[in-house]
Design a protein around this motif. Structure first.
Motif, PDB file in Angstrom:
ATOM      1  N   ALA A  69       0.817  -1.221   0.000  1.00 39.07           N
ATOM      2  CA  ALA A  69       0.000   0.000   0.000  1.00 39.07           C
ATOM      3  C   ALA A  69       0.853   1.275   0.000  1.00 39.07           C
ATOM      4  CB  ALA A  69      -0.943  -0.001   1.201  1.00 39.07           C
ATOM      5  N   SER A  70       1.902   1.298   0.826  1.00 37.88           N
ATOM      6  CA  SER A  70       2.703   2.532   0.913  1.00 37.88           C
ATOM      7  C   SER A  70       3.421   2.799  -0.413  1.00 37.88           C
ATOM      8  CB  SER A  70       3.725   2.437   2.054  1.00 37.88           C
ATOM      9  OG  SER A  70       3.037   2.280   3.264  1.00 37.88           O
ATOM     10  N   ALA A  71       3.881   1.722  -1.062  1.00 43.12           N
ATOM     11  CA  ALA A  71       4.524   1.889  -2.375  1.00 43.12           C
ATOM     12  C   ALA A  71       3.517   2.442  -3.381  1.00 43.12           C
ATOM     13  CB  ALA A  71       5.088   0.545  -2.848  1.00 43.12           C
ATOM     14  N   THR A  72       2.259   1.989  -3.283  1.00 39.33           N
ATOM     15  CA  THR A  72       1.204   2.497  -4.176  1.00 39.33           C
ATOM     16  C   THR A  72       0.982   3.987  -3.935  1.00 39.33           C
ATOM     17  OG1 THR A  72       0.148   0.335  -4.082  1.00 39.33           O
ATOM     18  CG2 THR A  72      -1.230   2.158  -4.837  1.00 39.33           C
ATOM     19  N   VAL A  73       0.975   4.391  -2.667  1.00 38.51           N
ATOM     20  CA  VAL A  73       0.787   5.821  -2.344  1.00 38.51           C
ATOM     21  C   VAL A  73       1.950   6.632  -2.930  1.00 38.51           C
ATOM     22  CG1 VAL A  73       0.683   7.517  -0.468  1.00 38.51           C
ATOM     23  CG2 VAL A  73      -0.545   5.345  -0.241  1.00 38.51           C
ATOM     24  N   MET A  74       3.176   6.141  -2.762  1.00 40.70           N
ATOM     25  CA  MET A  74       4.350   6.883  -3.253  1.00 40.70           C
ATOM     26  C   MET A  74       4.330   6.983  -4.785  1.00 40.70           C
ATOM     27  SD  MET A  74       5.565   7.768  -0.427  1.00 40.70           S
ATOM     28  CE  MET A  74       6.939   8.746  -0.999  1.00 40.70           C
ATOM     29  N   ALA A  75       3.892   5.886  -5.442  1.00 42.55           N
ATOM     30  CA  ALA A  75       3.828   5.910  -6.914  1.00 42.55           C
ATOM     31  C   ALA A  75       2.802   6.965  -7.353  1.00 42.55           C
ATOM     32  CB  ALA A  75       3.430   4.525  -7.433  1.00 42.55           C
ATOM     33  N   HIS A  76       1.701   7.084  -6.605  1.00 39.54           N
ATOM     34  CA  HIS A  76       0.688   8.086  -6.939  1.00 39.54           C
ATOM     35  C   HIS A  76       1.249   9.507  -6.761  1.00 39.54           C
ATOM     36  CE1 HIS A  76      -3.465   9.030  -7.878  1.00 39.54           C
ATOM     37  NE2 HIS A  76      -3.395   9.997  -6.980  1.00 39.54           N
ATOM     38  N   LEU A  77       2.031   9.699  -5.687  1.00 38.32           N
ATOM     39  CA  LEU A  77       2.641  11.027  -5.465  1.00 38.32           C
ATOM     40  C   LEU A  77       3.614  11.366  -6.596  1.00 38.32           C
ATOM     41  CD1 LEU A  77       3.309  10.944  -1.603  1.00 38.32           C
ATOM     42  CD2 LEU A  77       1.656  12.377  -2.826  1.00 38.32           C
ATOM     43  N   ASP A  78       4.373  10.363  -7.038  1.00 37.94           N
ATOM     44  CA  ASP A  78       5.304  10.568  -8.163  1.00 37.94           C
ATOM     45  C   ASP A  78       4.543  11.005  -9.404  1.00 37.94           C
ATOM     46  OD1 ASP A  78       7.629  10.075  -6.932  1.00 37.94           O
ATOM     47  OD2 ASP A  78       7.926   8.034  -7.713  1.00 37.94           O
ATOM     48  N   LYS A  79       3.413  10.320  -9.652  1.00 39.01           N
ATOM     49  CA  LYS A  79       2.593  10.634 -10.828  1.00 39.01           C
ATOM     50  C   LYS A  79       2.088  12.078 -10.767  1.00 39.01           C
ATOM     51  CE  LYS A  79      -1.343   8.497 -11.817  1.00 39.01           C
ATOM     52  NZ  LYS A  79      -2.241   7.352 -11.743  1.00 39.01           N
ATOM     53  N   LEU A  80       1.737  12.514  -9.541  1.00 37.04           N
ATOM     54  CA  LEU A  80       1.251  13.887  -9.368  1.00 37.04           C
ATOM     55  C   LEU A  80       2.399  14.900  -9.384  1.00 37.04           C
ATOM     56  CD1 LEU A  80      -1.256  13.351  -6.388  1.00 37.04           C
ATOM     57  CD2 LEU A  80      -1.880  13.948  -8.744  1.00 37.04           C
ATOM     58  N   GLY A  81       3.629  14.397  -9.148  1.00 40.39           N
ATOM     59  CA  GLY A  81       4.787  15.298  -9.030  1.00 40.39           C
ATOM     60  C   GLY A  81       4.784  16.065  -7.721  1.00 40.39           C
ATOM     61  N   TRP A  82       4.233  15.445  -6.671  1.00 41.10           N
ATOM     62  CA  TRP A  82       4.083  16.127  -5.382  1.00 41.10           C
ATOM     63  C   TRP A  82       5.152  15.707  -4.380  1.00 41.10           C
ATOM     64  CZ3 TRP A  82      -1.526  16.538  -3.103  1.00 41.10           C
ATOM     65  CH2 TRP A  82      -2.330  17.296  -3.968  1.00 41.10           C
ATOM     66  N   HIS A  83       5.614  16.682  -3.561  1.00 43.24           N
ATOM     67  CA  HIS A  83       6.355  16.403  -2.322  1.00 43.24           C
ATOM     68  C   HIS A  83       5.400  16.700  -1.184  1.00 43.24           C
ATOM     69  CE1 HIS A  83      10.033  16.077  -4.519  1.00 43.24           C
ATOM     70  NE2 HIS A  83       9.938  17.311  -4.989  1.00 43.24           N
ATOM     71  N   ILE A  84       5.375  15.830  -0.193  1.00 44.19           N
ATOM     72  CA  ILE A  84       4.449  16.038   0.935  1.00 44.19           C
ATOM     73  C   ILE A  84       5.132  16.853   2.044  1.00 44.19           C
ATOM     74  CG2 ILE A  84       3.188  14.834   2.782  1.00 44.19           C
ATOM     75  CD1 ILE A  84       1.821  14.802  -0.007  1.00 44.19           C
ATOM     76  N   ASP A  85       4.433  17.913   2.475  1.00 45.06           N
ATOM     77  CA  ASP A  85       4.929  18.763   3.572  1.00 45.06           C
ATOM     78  C   ASP A  85       4.248  18.411   4.891  1.00 45.06           C
ATOM     79  OD1 ASP A  85       6.352  20.649   1.714  1.00 45.06           O
ATOM     80  OD2 ASP A  85       4.290  20.957   1.025  1.00 45.06           O
ATOM     81  N   PHE A  86       3.040  17.855   4.794  1.00 41.21           N
ATOM     82  CA  PHE A  86       2.219  17.612   5.983  1.00 41.21           C
ATOM     83  C   PHE A  86       1.636  16.205   5.869  1.00 41.21           C
ATOM     84  CE2 PHE A  86       0.292  20.765   9.041  1.00 41.21           C
ATOM     85  CZ  PHE A  86      -0.162  19.816   9.937  1.00 41.21           C
ATOM     86  N   LEU A  87       2.033  15.343   6.791  1.00 43.25           N
ATOM     87  CA  LEU A  87       1.556  13.948   6.745  1.00 43.25           C
ATOM     88  C   LEU A  87       0.690  13.676   7.977  1.00 43.25           C
ATOM     89  CD1 LEU A  87       1.642  10.954   5.761  1.00 43.25           C
ATOM     90  CD2 LEU A  87       3.828  10.725   6.987  1.00 43.25           C
ATOM     91  N   VAL A  88      -0.511  13.170   7.744  1.00 46.24           N
ATOM     92  CA  VAL A  88      -1.376  12.781   8.869  1.00 46.24           C
ATOM     93  C   VAL A  88      -1.665  11.285   8.751  1.00 46.24           C
ATOM     94  CG1 VAL A  88      -3.522  13.196  10.118  1.00 46.24           C
ATOM     95  CG2 VAL A  88      -2.448  15.083   8.870  1.00 46.24           C
ATOM     96  N   ASN A  89      -0.990  10.502   9.587  1.00 45.66           N
ATOM     97  CA  ASN A  89      -1.218   9.054   9.629  1.00 45.66           C
ATOM     98  C   ASN A  89      -2.368   8.801  10.595  1.00 45.66           C
ATOM     99  OD1 ASN A  89       0.852   7.678   7.995  1.00 45.66           O
ATOM    100  ND2 ASN A  89       2.310   8.703   9.370  1.00 45.66           N
TER     101      ASN A  89
END
Ligand SMILES: NC(=O)c1ccc[n+]([C@@H]2O[C@H](COP(=O)([O-])OP(=O)(O)OC[C@H]3O[C@@H](n4cnc5c(N)ncnc54)[C@H](OP(=O)(O)O)[C@@H]3O)[C@@H](O)[C@H]2O)c1
Length: 263
Positions: A69-89
């Motif tokens: 799942a986490s790899a899927t989330v990271m692949a989606h962020l790559d696709k969007l070209g996003w860096h995350i500044d605020f993470l809420v787990n």
């Protein structure tokens, strides 16, 4: 040139506390990636928030009990070209079942969701925050982590892990501009007890023990901005934590065994 808006990733954003984080972070002008299993709910929240606050709201329907799942989330962020500044787990639930009679798929799934996915997402996202010298991470633990242990509550053990890990990571990251806060809510109005199957019991608990998610999230956001490693929201929860925390282990064990309403 205008500064790009900060980007926030919220897990468990389809309901309760997670959806409230989405509303308050969007109101503060963050772009959002909303993650949970129920994509239809995420999409309607994203449509509402992007319309109301002129922010970009993306959704990803993923089951965080999956090992990839986490790899899927990271692949989606790559696709969007996003860096995350605020993470809420935030994603979580409690099974409330006898440990020995519960299939490993359920026990392991709860650990994967609330421990491994939380840890892996933090591990993948924090290095970028450290490099950019700014980041905020909120890991949703529980007042259960500060309370006596309860019988048949794997949940208390998991949330204790989240509390201790968050404090440890805050010590490591804070010199690099990244704050980590463990949020320890008490009883909060959400779908949590419907999922857990304890709605009837929860409804009989005194109203003073309950908080609205808006108040919990407001206090959590203020705490992480102020660099507080632990946030126990609301004066009732603060009082309970202050009373319960110094309890000797032997007494905590007896109290936990005698007064677990969900047993
Ligand atoms: N409410 C309380 O009294 C209370 C007290 C202390 C701590 N907490 C903690 O607060 C956090 C949020 O809970 P809540 O009260 O807001 O409960 P909730 O209303 O039931 O929301 C739980 C969220 O977690 C998501 N989720 C559950 N399983 C998932 C999975 N396998 N994959 C991805 N997402 C998943 C759900 O989305 P989908 O079902 O769409 O996947 C939902 O968005 C949890 O970590 C909980 O332990 C709650």
């Amino acid at each position: 040139m205008s500064t790009p808006r900060r980007k926030a990733l919220i897990t468990g954003a389809s309901a309760g506390i997670g959806a409230t984080f989405a509303r308050q972070l969007a109101a503060q002008g963050h772009d959002l990636l909303l993650v949970a299993r129920r994509g239809d709910r995420l999409q309607s929240l994203a449509d509402e928030l992007s319309g109301r606050h002129q922010v970009q709201c993306e959704v990803l329907s993923v089951d965080l009990t999956r090992v990839d799942a986490s790899a899927t989330v990271m692949a989606h962020l790559d696709k969007l070209g996003w860096h995350i500044d605020f993470l809420v787990n935030n994603a979580g639930l409690s099974g409330h079942t006898k440990f020995a009679q519960t299939p490993w798929s359920q026990v392991g799934g709860e650990m994967q969701l609330m421990m491994t996915a939380l840890t892996e997402l933090t591990h993948r996202i924090a290095p970028g925050m450290i490099e950019r010298r700014w980041g905020r991470i909120i890991n949703v633990s529980s007042l259960a982590a500060l309370s006596p242990p309860g019988e048949s509550l794997l949940y208390s053990a998991i949330k204790s892990y989240v509390l201790v890990l968050s404090q440890s990571l805050d010590m490591e990251f804070k010199p690099h501009g990244v704050h980590v806060t463990a949020l320890c809510p008490g009883f909060t109005h959400s779908e949590f007890h419907d999922v857990m199957g304890t709605r009837n019991i929860a409804n009989h608990l005194p109203g003073i023990l309950w908080q609205q998610p808006d108040a919990v999230v407001k206090e959590a956001l203020a705490a992480v901005m102020a660099g507080k490693p632990v946030c126990v929201p609301g004066w009732v929860n603060k009082l309970l934590a202050a009373i319960m925390r110094p309890t000797p282990l032997w007494l905590g064990y007896r109290l936990g065994k005698a007064f677990n309403p969900f047993k």
